[in-house]
Design an enzyme around this catalytic site. Structure first.
Site, PDB file in Angstrom:
ATOM      1  N   GLU A   1       0.807  -1.225   0.000  1.00  0.00           N
ATOM      2  CA  GLU A   1       0.000   0.000   0.000  1.00  0.00           C
ATOM      3  C   GLU A   1       0.836   1.269   0.000  1.00  0.00           C
ATOM      4  OE1 GLU A   1      -2.890  -3.139   0.982  1.00  0.00           O
ATOM      5  OE2 GLU A   1      -0.845  -2.693   1.669  1.00  0.00           O
TER       6      GLU A   1
ATOM      7  N   HIS B   1     -10.173  -4.900   9.532  1.00  0.00           N
ATOM      8  CA  HIS B   1     -10.761  -4.636   8.217  1.00  0.00           C
ATOM      9  C   HIS B   1     -12.096  -3.894   8.325  1.00  0.00           C
ATOM     10  CE1 HIS B   1      -7.827  -7.694   7.073  1.00  0.00           C
ATOM     11  NE2 HIS B   1      -8.059  -7.436   5.804  1.00  0.00           N
TER      12      HIS B   1
END
Length: 726
Positions: free
Chosen positions: A459, A529
């Site tokens: 990321e 998440h």
């Protein structure tokens, strides 16, 4: 006995040393140019250190004295359309790039400097001193130098933080079919930073023409490379990623020039990235004018050994050997450089009338106006014309069709890519699985080959690459984060780099990009998440944030967002919104106004303020309880785009406010919003602002615990009744 096969690297990894014959091949004018540039940078840095010693530089002064030779020699190979960035110790690289841009024929200190060269010295010094004449109007200072027009894309205070951006520059050049390259300069410490390694890997995977130039000055502050890593030959990082690599004496300008020439030719030929490790030495401590030996982590003998190999001394010795100069004539370069810098300093400083005899101060008229503080933090919104925007109530009912939210996501991006060939999408698995992990890019890889790019799981690397593309400005990057929690993995790139870049570099250049962020609440994916990032994004500078709650709003808000010169985060609820259905026209070109909320329901007793999936739950709670409430869907969440007119009108009518969100308590968006509302409308409130939000903890995997951790209709209903009756 097992069979053992010795493995070889896929790419070259070589060490280069110059010979007298190599020096003899260098034209006289090139030697004069190198010597002149190094002397100018040396004198410039001495002037900066002198100002710092007088407390005339606010903050650190990371001197490049000792390291100028490698910067000058490497920059000689670069064109104006080649782009560089660097780290906190970057004055020498910035100046070398600028010198070559304004003096294409080179510099000879025996002659008068051009006005353009004098201006480079003045504006660079002004920037380091924090003055309005600086390239970043005084906002960047010593560690953030940018002159984008000549390819100096910005130095950086975060170790390794600038490296991913350089892959974005190279990506843009490659996608546009040029042979321009990017060079990212950083030190030995940055070679152990995750974002640096992620950038190397991504550059190698995508064959991007980025040179990772390691200035190995042996010390990350006081820690040696041998202490920090098991392989202190730092160019060895390159072959591990399949990157051709060179190791060279950074105190030898000709050796660096040879290595850089080979690396640039390799990249321009389309062979992908390169690594150059230049062994060099900073003569002083991490910052300031005191030698490192004074702090005990290295010896005076070591410092003298390196100073005896000074690049200036080396060039002068070869010029004398070749009969191109004498011992007396080379001294003139030093005198001229110091005289030029004295003239530059005189433009910035004056006698301090309130100080001790001989003391100086910054000329008062050179400081920036304090009113300039926030100017340019974001771009203006003129690109979105209010008269061209349309709400769903403006569309004839006959033109509206039932539309799945997820289909709106994919179809509006399809339309944007049809009309704008600058758009590139990147993220994990976006190019496969029939539209990525949830189908948000469905049909796009087939319709736009080569423009929907699946990334490694990195990321920081691919978000930073997108930031570099945005800063470059020629293409429009759309970056997808598979889950909102991953903003922490890419946090430096999102907050320190992308969010701050526009303002930090003077507010002069757009930073247009889209960051699509999926919120995974109610999916059963648990604590790592399931976050709502709105509060985190809204309390950091530079980002605009859109939070569409319907398919219609998704289309209109995205179209508006992509016209702006800002980085925009679009928040997308997975389980709560992706499968939902709403009305939208077949037209995918309409826009919604920037900074305009929508009143989903009108009432007189309570004002409910919400966003994303909690808007529908708020309306359901109002209907369930019978509380007569305004329900405001914010749509735009960033501080600059909040619709205070709509909020204020409602507050003055109901005198009671309920803020509803899913986010957990600690990172709540409603916390700062409530504070701002009470500052603005305290006199109109008949009761304390109430908030409905998630628990202190993050949602758990257990279905029961997950439900308990998230706000729902019943929570909103209870709060509505309590607030109405208060």
């Amino acid at each position: 006995m097992p069979k053992t096969t010795k493995l070889k690297t896929l790419v070259p990894w070589v060490e280069i040393e110059s010979t007298p014959a190599d020096w003899d091949k260098v034209p006289e004018q090139d030697l004069i140019n190198m010597l002149s540039q190094i002397h100018l940078i040396r004198a410039f840095e001495e002037s900066v250190l002198d100002m710092a010693g007088q407390k005339l530089i606010n903050g650190p002064a990371h001197s490049s004295i000792g390291q100028e030779g490698g910067a000058v020699a490497s920059a000689l190979m670069l064109r104006v359309d080649d782009q560089i960035n660097g780290s906190h110790r970057g004055h020498h690289q910035f100046l070398a790039k600028a010198f070559n841009a304004v003096a294409e024929e080179g510099i000879d200190l025996r002659e008068e400097l051009s006005d353009e060269l004098n201006d480079v010295l003045y504006r660079t010094l002004s920037e380091i001193a924090g003055l309005k004449a600086g390239y970043c109007k005084g906002r960047g200072g010593s560690m953030h130098l940018q002159w984008k027009e000549i390819g100096a894309m910005g130095t950086n205070a975060i170790v390794g933080g600038a490296v991913p951006f350089a892959t974005g520059f190279a990506f843009s050049s490659k996608m546009l079919g040029t042979d321009a390259v990017s060079v990212t300069y950083f030190g030995d410490g940055a070679t152990n930073i995750g974002s640096t390694l992620e950038a190397m890997n991504l550059a190698a995977a995508w064959d991007l023409p980025t040179c990772f130039f390691i200035e190995n000055n042996l010390y990350a502050v006081s820690t040696t490379a041998e202490e920090a890593t098991g392989e202190s030959r730092l160019s060895g990082r390159g072959p591990g990623f399949g990157i051709a690599s060179w190791r060279v004496d950074g105190m030898d300008p000709v050796a660096v020039h040879i290595a850089m020439k080979e690396a640039v030719e390799y990249m321009r030929a389309g062979n992908g990235p390169t690594v150059i490790e230049a062994l060099t030495y900073r003569y002083f401590h991490q910052n300031g004018p005191i030698p490192g030996s004074a702090f005990g982590y290295r010896t005076k003998d070591e410092e003298k050994e390196w100073q005896d190999r000074d690049p200036i001394t080396k060039i002068e010795a070869h010029m004398i050997r070749r009969g191109l100069a004498t011992e007396d004539s080379v001294k003139e370069y030093r005198k001229r450089a110091k005289a030029i810098m004295a003239e530059t300093i005189a433009k910035v400083l004056e006698d301090d009338p309130d100080g001790k005899p001989g003391s100086k101060r910054i000329r008062p008229e050179l400081w920036p106006d304090p009113a300039f503080l926030d100017v340019g933090l974001r771009d203006d919104t003129d690109a979105v014309k209010l008269e061209e925007c349309q709400e769903i109530t403006d569309v004839p009912e006959s033109e509206l069709v039932e539309t799945k939210f997820l289909d709106a996501v994919a179809s509006v991006m399809h339309r944007r890519m049809e009309q704008d060939d600058r758009i590139y999408i990147m993220g994990e698995d976006v190019h496969k699985l029939n539209g990525g992990s949830r189908g948000a890019t469905k049909g796009l890889p087939e319709a736009f080959p080569g423009k929907v790019l699946g990334t490694p799981i990195s990321e920081a690397g691919f978000t930073g690459l997108g930031g570099g593309v945005a800063l470059d400005g020629r293409l429009y990057p759309v970056v997808e984060l598979m889950y909102a929690d991953f903003i922490w993995v890419a946090a430096d790139q999102i907050f320190n780099q992308i969010g701050k870049a526009r303002h930090m570099f003077g507010g002069q250049h757009p930073m247009s990009m889209l960051l699509r962020i999926k919120i995974g609440t109610r999916t059963g994916y648990g604590s790592q998440h399931s976050m709502d990032p709105a509060g985190i994004l809204a309390t950091n500078p530079g980002w605009r944030i859109i939070a569409p709650s319907t398919p219609y709003d998704y289309i209109g808000l995205l179209n508006a967002a992509m016209k702006l010169g800002d980085p925009v985060a679009v928040l997308e609820h997975d389980a709560d919104l992706y499968r939902s259905v709403g009305m939208a026209p077949a037209d995918r070109d309409f826009t919604l106004p920037v900074g305009k909320a929508v009143l989903r329901r009108t009432g007189d007793e309570v004002t409910v303020i919400s966003y994303l999936s909690m808007v529908a739950q708020s309306i359901e709670a109002v209907e369930k309880t019978g509380v007569d409430a305004d329900v405001i869907d914010l749509r735009w969440l960033d501080r600059a785009s909040i619709d205070w007119d709509t909020i204020g009108e409602s507050v003055k009518k109901t005198n009671r406010i309920l803020i509803v969100e899913q986010a957990n308590e600690g990172t709540s968006y409603g916390g700062w919003l409530a504070d701002e509302i009470q500052r603005r409308y305290f006199d109109w409130l008949d009761a304390p602002i109430m908030r409905v939000h998630g628990s202190e903890s993050s949602p758990s995997i257990s279905k029961v615990l997950e439900a308990a951790a998230l706000a729902d209709v019943d929570d909103v209903a209870d709060a509505l009744v309590a607030l109405r009756d208060s």
